[in-house]
Design an enzyme around this catalytic site. Sequence first.
Site, PDB file in Angstrom:
ATOM      1  N   GLN A 199       0.848  -1.206   0.000  1.00  8.74           N
ATOM      2  CA  GLN A 199       0.000   0.000   0.000  1.00  8.74           C
ATOM      3  C   GLN A 199       0.879   1.250   0.000  1.00  8.74           C
ATOM      4  O   GLN A 199       0.603   2.209  -0.714  1.00  8.74           O
ATOM      5  CB  GLN A 199      -0.904   0.005   1.233  1.00  8.74           C
ATOM      6  CG  GLN A 199      -2.064  -0.962   1.122  1.00  8.74           C
ATOM      7  CD  GLN A 199      -2.822  -1.066   2.435  1.00  8.74           C
ATOM      8  OE1 GLN A 199      -2.244  -1.275   3.497  1.00  8.74           O
ATOM      9  NE2 GLN A 199      -4.129  -0.908   2.365  1.00  8.74           N
ATOM     10  N   GLU A 200       1.938   1.191   0.791  1.00  4.23           N
ATOM     11  CA  GLU A 200       2.861   2.315   0.843  1.00  4.23           C
ATOM     12  C   GLU A 200       3.409   2.607  -0.555  1.00  4.23           C
ATOM     13  O   GLU A 200       3.459   3.755  -0.985  1.00  4.23           O
ATOM     14  CB  GLU A 200       4.019   1.965   1.786  1.00  4.23           C
ATOM     15  CG  GLU A 200       4.265   2.975   2.867  1.00  4.23           C
ATOM     16  CD  GLU A 200       5.406   2.571   3.788  1.00  4.23           C
ATOM     17  OE1 GLU A 200       5.298   1.512   4.440  1.00  4.23           O
ATOM     18  OE2 GLU A 200       6.391   3.317   3.870  1.00  4.23           O
ATOM     19  N   GLY A 201       3.803   1.535  -1.258  1.00  2.54           N
ATOM     20  CA  GLY A 201       4.337   1.683  -2.608  1.00  2.54           C
ATOM     21  C   GLY A 201       3.300   2.246  -3.569  1.00  2.54           C
ATOM     22  O   GLY A 201       3.601   3.127  -4.374  1.00  2.54           O
TER      23      GLY A 201
END
Length: 455
Positions: A167-169
């Site tokens: 999700q961060e990516g």
Amino acid sequence: MEFLIKLITFLLFLMPSITSSQYIRNNIFNNRKIFAKQETISSYAVVFDAGSTGSRIHIYLFDQNLDLLHIGKAVEFFNKTTPGLSAYENNPEQAAKSLIPLLEQAERVVPKDLHRKTPVRLGATAGLRLLNGDASEKILQAVRNMLSNRSTFNVQPDAVSIIDGTQEGSYLWVTVNYLLGNLGKKYTKTVGVMDLGGGSVQMAYAVSKKTAKNAPKVADGDDPYIRKIVLKGKPYDLYVHSYLHFGREASRAEILKVTHNSPNPCILAGFDGTYTYSGEEFKATAPASGANFKECKKIIRKALKLNYPCPYQNCTFGGIWNGGRGSGQKHLFASSSFYYLPEDAGLIDANIPNFQIRPVDLEIEAKKACALNFEDAKSTYPLLEKRNIVSYVCMDFIYQYVLLVDGFGLDPLQEITSGKEIEYENAVVEAAWPLGNAVEAISSLPKFERMMYFV
Ligand SMILES: *[C@@H]1O[C@H](CO)[C@@H](O)[C@H](O)[C@H]1NC(C)=O
Ligand SMILES: *[C@@H]1O[C@H](CO)[C@@H](O)[C@H](O)[C@H]1NC(C)=O
Ligand SMILES: *[C@@H]1O[C@H](CO)[C@@H](O)[C@H](O)[C@H]1NC(C)=O
């Protein structure tokens, strides 16, 4: 006809009072209804980034086209507090309380009448992911309670959650392409992102429909390689992978594990100590002859598991599919420690939001660093010395080089952009996941079109 006469009469009535074009402009802006409407349709979003070392708040103001507006001189309001939520492992209430000063600042920055329409979110990253048992869920629940009892903002049921590496990516990819004005363009015109965090490293880039369709399936419970996301009405297939254990701090542990308790050729001459990561200790001792560029490179290649069997056509490392390496990866933006290592080593000025660098530049610096002994390195790299990590300077530079070239398969001469921020409307905005998350939060408001959603 009647209307025309009325209009002319009206204009004649106005005429004497108009003295300059400046006056007309002011007059129009002060009186036109449409302006008031624009004002009410702009919307704030509040995002807490609960990291391992501290909690940060980002407040953004979007106009009706979902472009960012200024908040004062900057394009975002930013502040932080330490320590992070994970420091309150046994006291969830206290963890939630640590956010109150930041929340109060948000309540001052966002006009009161807009509070109820302003989404607030909190994403917890690495630190909270590492806590044992249900400690992290208890902290998140305390934060949820605090936000819904105490704040006047719009708190959706899913507003407080752990953000995993993929999700961060994905959010970082949205942030970077949003700030560069790429959203809505063909996938080949977008920029890929790499994020070297403390615990993990992320790669995300857009791929063709065909590549997405033929993407390998993963085992149940693993994150899929492809995320489908719609931005400004355009669907994108996003290849995204997060490599746990291969962030900047975690990778040192992996590299020291290769040599067990024997001297490690990535450690500078004259250093004899231990490296602690995630509660585990690793022996970090230099060979008598000091660090050795070539030997260290071999060890790092082993740590990366480059020879791991590849079940797909092409892999990065550790048996992970490489995503096909299409045009969405032609231009790359590299963040977090890809920026901080060259900055801390004094290769670039800390006031520069981003800069161009080639993997070969990291290799050149690595060769210089590996030839130093621990004492000399302290004076060569005062910022790394201040952070107590100068003994790992040779290791860190070779690691980034090997990760980019042998791991991700980049040409050593490829120019990439390393950055912590991106220029936007005479200001700079942090190149990190919170903005992407805010764009998603804002697009779920009924008054906006759905500018961003995952499918
Ligand atoms: C940031 O937070 C600190 C501590 O809460 C506070 O003193 C400071 O005024 C804040 N900065 C801004 C710009 O509000
Ligand atoms: C906040 O709300 C939750 C659930 O609604 C409740 O359990 C908790 O005691 C409340 N906390 C405070 C400080 O009011
Ligand atoms: C896959 O690997 C082969 C041989 O190692 C190489 O020739 C080819 O270009 C690679 N393809 C992709 C898409 O990376």
